[in-house]
Write a protein that holds these residues in place. Sequence first.
Motif, PDB file in Angstrom:
ATOM      1  N   ILE A 177      50.143  30.514  48.994  1.00 20.82           N
ATOM      2  CA  ILE A 177      48.871  31.247  48.873  1.00 20.82           C
ATOM      3  C   ILE A 177      48.508  31.405  47.389  1.00 20.82           C
ATOM      4  O   ILE A 177      49.230  32.078  46.640  1.00 20.82           O
ATOM      5  CB  ILE A 177      48.961  32.655  49.505  1.00 20.82           C
ATOM      6  N   ALA A 178      47.407  30.799  46.978  1.00 18.32           N
ATOM      7  CA  ALA A 178      46.905  31.004  45.612  1.00 18.32           C
ATOM      8  C   ALA A 178      46.294  32.407  45.533  1.00 18.32           C
ATOM      9  O   ALA A 178      45.574  32.828  46.444  1.00 18.32           O
ATOM     10  CB  ALA A 178      45.849  29.961  45.267  1.00 18.32           C
ATOM     11  N   LEU A 179      46.595  33.118  44.456  1.00 15.22           N
ATOM     12  CA  LEU A 179      46.123  34.502  44.286  1.00 15.22           C
ATOM     13  C   LEU A 179      45.576  34.649  42.869  1.00 15.22           C
ATOM     14  O   LEU A 179      46.312  34.478  41.894  1.00 15.22           O
ATOM     15  CB  LEU A 179      47.292  35.469  44.505  1.00 15.22           C
ATOM     16  N   ASN A 180      44.295  34.927  42.767  1.00 16.81           N
ATOM     17  CA  ASN A 180      43.635  35.027  41.464  1.00 16.81           C
ATOM     18  C   ASN A 180      42.679  36.207  41.429  1.00 16.81           C
ATOM     19  O   ASN A 180      42.382  36.813  42.458  1.00 16.81           O
ATOM     20  CB  ASN A 180      42.813  33.747  41.210  1.00 16.81           C
ATOM     21  N   ALA A 181      42.189  36.472  40.222  1.00 18.13           N
ATOM     22  CA  ALA A 181      41.090  37.433  40.058  1.00 18.13           C
ATOM     23  C   ALA A 181      39.953  36.741  39.333  1.00 18.13           C
ATOM     24  O   ALA A 181      40.179  35.846  38.513  1.00 18.13           O
ATOM     25  CB  ALA A 181      41.560  38.645  39.251  1.00 18.13           C
ATOM     26  N   VAL A 182      38.751  37.173  39.654  1.00 22.85           N
ATOM     27  CA  VAL A 182      37.579  36.794  38.862  1.00 22.85           C
ATOM     28  C   VAL A 182      37.186  38.032  38.072  1.00 22.85           C
ATOM     29  O   VAL A 182      37.184  39.142  38.629  1.00 22.85           O
ATOM     30  CB  VAL A 182      36.432  36.332  39.784  1.00 22.85           C
ATOM     31  N   ALA A 183      36.913  37.855  36.787  1.00 22.39           N
ATOM     32  CA  ALA A 183      36.513  38.997  35.953  1.00 22.39           C
ATOM     33  C   ALA A 183      35.080  38.784  35.468  1.00 22.39           C
ATOM     34  O   ALA A 183      34.850  38.120  34.443  1.00 22.39           O
ATOM     35  CB  ALA A 183      37.475  39.129  34.768  1.00 22.39           C
ATOM     36  N   PRO A 184      34.117  39.328  36.205  1.00 20.93           N
ATOM     37  CA  PRO A 184      32.724  39.168  35.773  1.00 20.93           C
ATOM     38  C   PRO A 184      32.416  40.029  34.544  1.00 20.93           C
ATOM     39  O   PRO A 184      33.114  41.013  34.267  1.00 20.93           O
ATOM     40  CB  PRO A 184      31.910  39.670  36.974  1.00 20.93           C
ATOM     41  N   GLY A 185      31.338  39.638  33.855  1.00 17.45           N
ATOM     42  CA  GLY A 185      30.766  40.514  32.824  1.00 17.45           C
ATOM     43  C   GLY A 185      29.821  41.477  33.526  1.00 17.45           C
ATOM     44  O   GLY A 185      30.200  42.116  34.507  1.00 17.45           O
ATOM     45  N   VAL A 186      28.584  41.557  33.048  1.00 17.40           N
ATOM     46  CA  VAL A 186      27.605  42.426  33.720  1.00 17.40           C
ATOM     47  C   VAL A 186      26.847  41.598  34.754  1.00 17.40           C
ATOM     48  O   VAL A 186      26.299  40.545  34.439  1.00 17.40           O
ATOM     49  CB  VAL A 186      26.604  43.032  32.708  1.00 17.40           C
ATOM     50  N   VAL A 187      26.864  42.098  35.989  1.00 20.10           N
ATOM     51  CA  VAL A 187      26.165  41.429  37.087  1.00 20.10           C
ATOM     52  C   VAL A 187      25.094  42.397  37.596  1.00 20.10           C
ATOM     53  O   VAL A 187      25.336  43.614  37.695  1.00 20.10           O
ATOM     54  CB  VAL A 187      27.154  41.067  38.221  1.00 20.10           C
TER      55      VAL A 187
END
Length: 258
Positions: A177-187
């Motif tokens: 299982i691949a496990l990641n995070a996405v870290a957006p700026g301002v959305v």
Amino acid sequence: MPRTYLVTGAASGIGAATTALLREQGHTVLAADLEDGDIRADLATAEGRAALAARARELTGGRLDAVVACAGLARFDPLTVRVNHFGAVATLDGVRPLLAAGSHPRALVVGSVDAVHPTDPAIVAAADAGDEPAAAAAARAAVDRGEGHLVYSSSKAAVSRWVRRAAPGDAWAGAGIALNAVAPGVVLTPLTRPLLDDPATRTLVERAVPMPLHGHARPEQLAPLVAWLTSPENSHVTGQIVFADGGADAVLRGDRAW
Ligand SMILES: NC(=O)c1ccc[n+]([C@@H]2O[C@H](COP(=O)([O-])OP(=O)(O)OC[C@H]3O[C@@H](n4cnc5c(N)ncnc54)[C@H](O)[C@@H]3O)[C@@H](O)[C@H]2O)c1
């Protein structure tokens, strides 16, 4: 191949855009949120977290291909660390057995570039230790001393650290299982609207999160990255905090971190 996804926070913003894109691509999405969707659950509570996992098992017959833990909030309140860190970890841990039975299983949490800003060490340490009452108490203390803004950055730093620690282990990488995070700026979502509508706080936000590439994002611009990271095509990206922030992290941390 059509896949089955669970998306939390699916009623609004980034979660809603992700749900819409995955459905357009022909996938089945179980949409979870507080009041709306296929699964209604309050991820601030132990009961809500247990109900989410139980309902996901019921609706999928025990096999899930991917999960996107997107539910979150940015209030100067302990609730923020309860949902953003403990709710997200419980979501991922709660459906991990279903993912283990899925096809090309993938997991993702929506973090934030705010994690690179100052944090409250007591909140982060308690979250690292899995001690929710202590994290909530530290968050309350931060609010009471006028540092409520640290609760959000701390919650996102903690969940990012959790991803880094968990992803390479037996339970995740070891189970394929691949496990990641996405870290957006301002959305541009209901979460940021009040901040951006007020010219004074807008200036603060622009200073704190400089986005030289394309400025503030629409939620639809985040969804394709979330979809790719949770697709079978992503065979080797795991344990990463993928900044989708118009360059904010590069501006803020320069060449010190990569
Ligand atoms: N908007 C931004 O600029 C931005 C930037 C970085 C990270 N994020 C993160 O992206 C995620 C989505 O944020 P958004 O901007 O789309 O916000 P949003 O407010 O549009 O959507 C958040 C959703 O989470 C749900 N939610 C909140 N508390 C919950 C709870 N206790 N149980 C279940 N669901 C709950 C809400 O009902 C809502 O539908 C959050 O984790 C947020 O921290 C947002």
